[in-house]
Design a protein around this motif. Structure first.
Motif, PDB file in Angstrom:
ATOM      1  N   HIS A 116       0.847  -1.197   0.000  1.00 40.34           N
ATOM      2  CA  HIS A 116       0.000   0.000   0.000  1.00 40.34           C
ATOM      3  C   HIS A 116       0.882   1.246   0.000  1.00 40.34           C
ATOM      4  N   SER A 117       2.055   1.158  -0.621  1.00 38.57           N
ATOM      5  CA  SER A 117       2.952   2.309  -0.733  1.00 38.57           C
ATOM      6  C   SER A 117       3.344   2.488  -2.192  1.00 38.57           C
ATOM      7  N   GLU A 118       3.803   3.685  -2.516  1.00 36.94           N
ATOM      8  CA  GLU A 118       4.280   4.002  -3.870  1.00 36.94           C
ATOM      9  C   GLU A 118       3.257   3.667  -4.938  1.00 36.94           C
ATOM     10  N   GLY A 119       1.996   3.943  -4.632  1.00 38.92           N
ATOM     11  CA  GLY A 119       0.935   3.759  -5.612  1.00 38.92           C
ATOM     12  C   GLY A 119       0.415   2.345  -5.754  1.00 38.92           C
ATOM     13  N   ARG A 120       0.986   1.391  -5.004  1.00 36.01           N
ATOM     14  CA  ARG A 120       0.523   0.004  -5.094  1.00 36.01           C
ATOM     15  C   ARG A 120      -0.722  -0.189  -4.238  1.00 36.01           C
ATOM     16  N   TRP A 121      -1.457  -1.267  -4.517  1.00 34.46           N
ATOM     17  CA  TRP A 121      -2.616  -1.592  -3.689  1.00 34.46           C
ATOM     18  C   TRP A 121      -2.959  -3.070  -3.810  1.00 34.46           C
ATOM     19  N   LEU A 122      -3.795  -3.510  -2.883  1.00 35.51           N
ATOM     20  CA  LEU A 122      -4.280  -4.890  -2.853  1.00 35.51           C
ATOM     21  C   LEU A 122      -5.777  -4.891  -3.108  1.00 35.51           C
ATOM     22  N   ALA A 123      -6.246  -5.905  -3.800  1.00 38.15           N
ATOM     23  CA  ALA A 123      -7.683  -6.072  -4.023  1.00 38.15           C
ATOM     24  C   ALA A 123      -8.082  -7.467  -3.564  1.00 38.15           C
ATOM     25  N   GLY A 124      -9.166  -7.551  -2.810  1.00 36.56           N
ATOM     26  CA  GLY A 124      -9.620  -8.841  -2.281  1.00 36.56           C
ATOM     27  C   GLY A 124      -8.903  -9.154  -0.985  1.00 36.56           C
ATOM     28  N   GLY A 125      -8.762 -10.438  -0.720  1.00 36.31           N
ATOM     29  CA  GLY A 125      -8.047 -10.862   0.480  1.00 36.31           C
ATOM     30  C   GLY A 125      -8.860 -10.855   1.753  1.00 36.31           C
ATOM     31  N   LYS A 126     -10.193 -10.775   1.629  1.00 42.07           N
ATOM     32  CA  LYS A 126     -11.021 -10.767   2.841  1.00 42.07           C
ATOM     33  C   LYS A 126     -10.846 -12.071   3.614  1.00 42.07           C
TER      34      LYS A 126
END
Length: 199
Positions: A116-126
């Motif tokens: 969640h840094s430098e423009g990255r992100w995660l989707a899902g993973g609940k």
């Protein structure tokens, strides 16, 4: 790359003042009842960008009691803060209910904050909890074990240029063991680990 271990929403936009307010000289007509402005809408992360307006998990009243039911409710809540961390990158809710000595929590923090840094992100993973059970027998002073049957939904890792780096698929539910301590009217996760698979 999925890690089980020891997760703020946005602020709703301010309502704009009405632009068609009646002037004092306007004819008298019934004034419509003002409707509250809608809250900001939750949008899960996807290939186009990060999650928005993610609801912060709320600790249920049941999870505040030093009882069997309280510990089980706390374990479920803890996993909701883990889901929140994956989705938002915000570790604060998870850290508030985890011991500073929780090594598995630190491993999650590295993954979550790195992605969640430098423009990255995660989707899902609940994190989906299928069952929680404890005998509620002290294993140490005010410490108890609780078993959790849980799985993690598929998780996509996106880079700042919106390319998909990796995707982990949902696996079967696994057994986790949490050691939780109770003090000052609150539970904290001391450690959370996968149970060893028996073969």
């Amino acid at each position: 790359m999925s890690v089980t271990a020891c997760s703020g929403g946005g602020t709703p936009p301010a309502a704009s003042p009405p632009s068609d307010a009646q002037s004092p000289s306007a004819p008298s007509t019934p004034t419509p009842t003002a409707t509250p402005s809608p809250s900001a809408v939750y949008k899960p992360a996807d290939a186009t960008g990060k999650a928005q307006n993610v609801p912060v998990p709320v600790l249920p009243e049941a999870a505040k009691a030093e009882t069997k039911e309280g510990l089980e409710a706390f374990a479920r809540y803890w996993y909701s803060t883990l889901s929140y961390a994956y989705e938002t990158g915000d570790m604060k809710p998870l850290e508030l209910v985890s011991s500073p000595t929780c090594a598995s929590c630190e491993r999650v923090k590295e993954v979550v904050q790195g992605w969640h840094s430098e423009g990255r992100w995660l989707a899902g993973g609940k994190m989906v909890v299928e069952g929680v059970q404890t005998n509620f027998v002290e294993t140490g002073p005010a410490e108890y074990q609780v078993l959790i049957q849980v799985y993690q939904d598929s998780l996509s890792y996106y880079r700042g240029d919106k390319t998909l780096d990796e995707k982990t698929e949902r696996g079967p539910a696994a057994g986790d063991i949490m050691i939780a301590s109770y003090g000052d009217g609150a539970w904290r996760a001391v450690t959370v680990e996968h149970l060893a698979k028996s073969r």
